[in-house]
Design a protein around this motif. Structure first.
Motif, PDB file in Angstrom:
ATOM      1  N   GLY A 158       0.797  -1.220   0.000  1.00 49.83           N
ATOM      2  CA  GLY A 158       0.000   0.000   0.000  1.00 49.83           C
ATOM      3  C   GLY A 158       0.831   1.273   0.000  1.00 49.83           C
ATOM      4  O   GLY A 158       0.323   2.340   0.327  1.00 49.83           O
ATOM      5  N   LEU A 159       2.105   1.149  -0.363  1.00 52.24           N
ATOM      6  CA  LEU A 159       2.980   2.323  -0.377  1.00 52.24           C
ATOM      7  C   LEU A 159       2.759   3.199  -1.608  1.00 52.24           C
ATOM      8  O   LEU A 159       3.054   4.388  -1.582  1.00 52.24           O
ATOM      9  CB  LEU A 159       4.448   1.886  -0.338  1.00 52.24           C
ATOM     10  N   LEU A 160       2.252   2.598  -2.688  1.00 50.34           N
ATOM     11  CA  LEU A 160       2.056   3.331  -3.933  1.00 50.34           C
ATOM     12  C   LEU A 160       0.652   3.052  -4.472  1.00 50.34           C
ATOM     13  O   LEU A 160       0.372   1.966  -4.972  1.00 50.34           O
ATOM     14  CB  LEU A 160       3.115   2.931  -4.965  1.00 50.34           C
ATOM     15  N   PRO A 161      -0.244   4.024  -4.366  1.00 52.76           N
ATOM     16  CA  PRO A 161      -1.596   3.819  -4.895  1.00 52.76           C
ATOM     17  C   PRO A 161      -1.571   3.732  -6.417  1.00 52.76           C
ATOM     18  O   PRO A 161      -0.693   4.299  -7.072  1.00 52.76           O
ATOM     19  CB  PRO A 161      -2.366   5.063  -4.444  1.00 52.76           C
ATOM     20  N   TYR A 162      -2.536   3.005  -6.971  1.00 50.24           N
ATOM     21  CA  TYR A 162      -2.605   2.847  -8.418  1.00 50.24           C
ATOM     22  C   TYR A 162      -4.059   2.671  -8.848  1.00 50.24           C
ATOM     23  O   TYR A 162      -4.935   2.380  -8.034  1.00 50.24           O
ATOM     24  CB  TYR A 162      -1.763   1.655  -8.877  1.00 50.24           C
ATOM     25  N   TYR A 188      -0.266   4.928 -12.413  1.00 47.37           N
ATOM     26  CA  TYR A 188       0.105   5.592 -11.171  1.00 47.37           C
ATOM     27  C   TYR A 188       0.160   7.091 -11.410  1.00 47.37           C
ATOM     28  O   TYR A 188       0.647   7.536 -12.451  1.00 47.37           O
ATOM     29  CB  TYR A 188       1.488   5.120 -10.717  1.00 47.37           C
ATOM     30  N   LYS A 189      -0.308   7.856 -10.442  1.00 48.13           N
ATOM     31  CA  LYS A 189      -0.185   9.308 -10.540  1.00 48.13           C
ATOM     32  C   LYS A 189       1.285   9.679 -10.354  1.00 48.13           C
ATOM     33  O   LYS A 189       1.946   9.173  -9.447  1.00 48.13           O
ATOM     34  CB  LYS A 189      -1.007  10.007  -9.455  1.00 48.13           C
ATOM     35  N   ARG A 190       1.757  10.563 -11.209  1.00 50.98           N
ATOM     36  CA  ARG A 190       3.150  10.994 -11.103  1.00 50.98           C
ATOM     37  C   ARG A 190       3.411  11.625  -9.729  1.00 50.98           C
ATOM     38  O   ARG A 190       4.475  11.424  -9.140  1.00 50.98           O
ATOM     39  CB  ARG A 190       3.486  11.979 -12.216  1.00 50.98           C
ATOM     40  N   SER A 191       2.433  12.351  -9.210  1.00 59.44           N
ATOM     41  CA  SER A 191       2.612  12.991  -7.898  1.00 59.44           C
ATOM     42  C   SER A 191       2.769  11.950  -6.789  1.00 59.44           C
ATOM     43  O   SER A 191       3.544  12.152  -5.850  1.00 59.44           O
ATOM     44  CB  SER A 191       1.447  13.926  -7.597  1.00 59.44           C
ATOM     45  N   ASP A 192       2.056  10.810  -6.888  1.00 58.57           N
ATOM     46  CA  ASP A 192       2.203   9.737  -5.896  1.00 58.57           C
ATOM     47  C   ASP A 192       3.579   9.098  -5.987  1.00 58.57           C
ATOM     48  O   ASP A 192       4.199   8.781  -4.970  1.00 58.57           O
ATOM     49  CB  ASP A 192       1.122   8.670  -6.087  1.00 58.57           C
ATOM     50  N   VAL A 193       4.054   8.896  -7.210  1.00 57.53           N
ATOM     51  CA  VAL A 193       5.385   8.314  -7.408  1.00 57.53           C
ATOM     52  C   VAL A 193       6.444   9.258  -6.846  1.00 57.53           C
ATOM     53  O   VAL A 193       7.370   8.835  -6.142  1.00 57.53           O
ATOM     54  CB  VAL A 193       5.640   8.016  -8.902  1.00 57.53           C
ATOM     55  N   GLN A 194       6.302  10.551  -7.134  1.00 54.45           N
ATOM     56  CA  GLN A 194       7.263  11.529  -6.633  1.00 54.45           C
ATOM     57  C   GLN A 194       7.244  11.577  -5.109  1.00 54.45           C
ATOM     58  O   GLN A 194       8.292  11.680  -4.476  1.00 54.45           O
ATOM     59  CB  GLN A 194       6.978  12.914  -7.213  1.00 54.45           C
ATOM     60  N   ALA A 195       6.064  11.470  -4.504  1.00 55.27           N
ATOM     61  CA  ALA A 195       5.964  11.480  -3.040  1.00 55.27           C
ATOM     62  C   ALA A 195       6.680  10.272  -2.442  1.00 55.27           C
ATOM     63  O   ALA A 195       7.372  10.395  -1.416  1.00 55.27           O
ATOM     64  CB  ALA A 195       4.499  11.498  -2.614  1.00 55.27           C
ATOM     65  N   LEU A 196       6.537   9.105  -3.075  1.00 58.04           N
ATOM     66  CA  LEU A 196       7.237   7.913  -2.585  1.00 58.04           C
ATOM     67  C   LEU A 196       8.737   8.069  -2.770  1.00 58.04           C
ATOM     68  O   LEU A 196       9.516   7.710  -1.883  1.00 58.04           O
ATOM     69  CB  LEU A 196       6.732   6.662  -3.305  1.00 58.04           C
ATOM     70  N   LEU A 197       9.152   8.617  -3.890  1.00 56.08           N
ATOM     71  CA  LEU A 197      10.582   8.878  -4.106  1.00 56.08           C
ATOM     72  C   LEU A 197      11.135   9.801  -3.024  1.00 56.08           C
ATOM     73  O   LEU A 197      12.217   9.559  -2.490  1.00 56.08           O
ATOM     74  CB  LEU A 197      10.801   9.521  -5.472  1.00 56.08           C
ATOM     75  N   ASP A 198      10.394  10.845  -2.720  1.00 53.37           N
ATOM     76  CA  ASP A 198      10.829  11.792  -1.683  1.00 53.37           C
ATOM     77  C   ASP A 198      10.903  11.122  -0.315  1.00 53.37           C
ATOM     78  O   ASP A 198      11.774  11.435   0.486  1.00 53.37           O
ATOM     79  CB  ASP A 198       9.900  13.002  -1.629  1.00 53.37           C
ATOM     80  N   ALA A 199       9.994  10.185  -0.056  1.00 50.24           N
ATOM     81  CA  ALA A 199       9.994   9.490   1.230  1.00 50.24           C
ATOM     82  C   ALA A 199      11.166   8.516   1.338  1.00 50.24           C
ATOM     83  O   ALA A 199      11.777   8.386   2.395  1.00 50.24           O
ATOM     84  CB  ALA A 199       8.676   8.741   1.418  1.00 50.24           C
ATOM     85  N   VAL A 200      11.498   7.863   0.220  1.00 52.93           N
ATOM     86  CA  VAL A 200      12.569   6.877   0.230  1.00 52.93           C
ATOM     87  C   VAL A 200      13.933   7.555   0.229  1.00 52.93           C
ATOM     88  O   VAL A 200      14.851   7.143   0.925  1.00 52.93           O
ATOM     89  CB  VAL A 200      12.436   5.919  -0.975  1.00 52.93           C
ATOM     90  N   HIS A 201      14.059   8.622  -0.576  1.00 55.48           N
ATOM     91  CA  HIS A 201      15.320   9.357  -0.698  1.00 55.48           C
ATOM     92  C   HIS A 201      15.037  10.844  -0.510  1.00 55.48           C
ATOM     93  O   HIS A 201      15.072  11.607  -1.466  1.00 55.48           O
ATOM     94  CB  HIS A 201      15.956   9.150  -2.073  1.00 55.48           C
ATOM     95  N   PRO A 202      14.786  11.294   0.707  1.00 55.60           N
ATOM     96  CA  PRO A 202      14.338  12.671   0.910  1.00 55.60           C
ATOM     97  C   PRO A 202      15.338  13.740   0.480  1.00 55.60           C
ATOM     98  O   PRO A 202      14.941  14.809   0.044  1.00 55.60           O
ATOM     99  CB  PRO A 202      14.083  12.755   2.410  1.00 55.60           C
TER     100      PRO A 202
END
Length: 103
Positions: A65-69, A78-92
């Protein structure tokens, strides 16, 4: 070069039919514009490239459930904004707006 002559009335009829088809197409797509709200959607391959991950890792993110789709015609988006948010969380401290790392 081949030249084909047709009557003006036939040409006008074709033009009218094309304009009607264009109007139908615009009407059909207009109702979907509010759904997307200008959001860019990515498929599995684009997300894997953007995040530099494997398809299996992407599946793990979905399962946890880390990446909604959203699913459309048996394909995930996948929404690009959701992917970017996960990227920011993994590699802030290590990502820029295009999803590539600054390594």
């Amino acid at each position: 070069m081949e030249v084909i002559a047709i009557q003006k009335s036939v040409l006008n009829g074709m033009k009218n039919e094309l304009e009607a088809l264009l109007e139908l197409t615009e009407n059909a797509t207009r109702k979907y514009n509010p759904i997307f709200k200008g959001e860019q959607w990515l498929d599995n391959q684009e997300v894997c490239l953007m995040m530099n991950i494997t398809k299996r890792t992407l599946q793990t993110y979905k399962d946890k459930g880390l990446l909604p789709y959203s699913r459309l015609n048996r394909k995930n988006y996948y929404k690009r904004s959701d992917v970017q948010a996960l990227l920011d969380a993994v590699h802030p401290n290590n990502t820029n707006n295009n999803g590539f790392t600054d390594e």
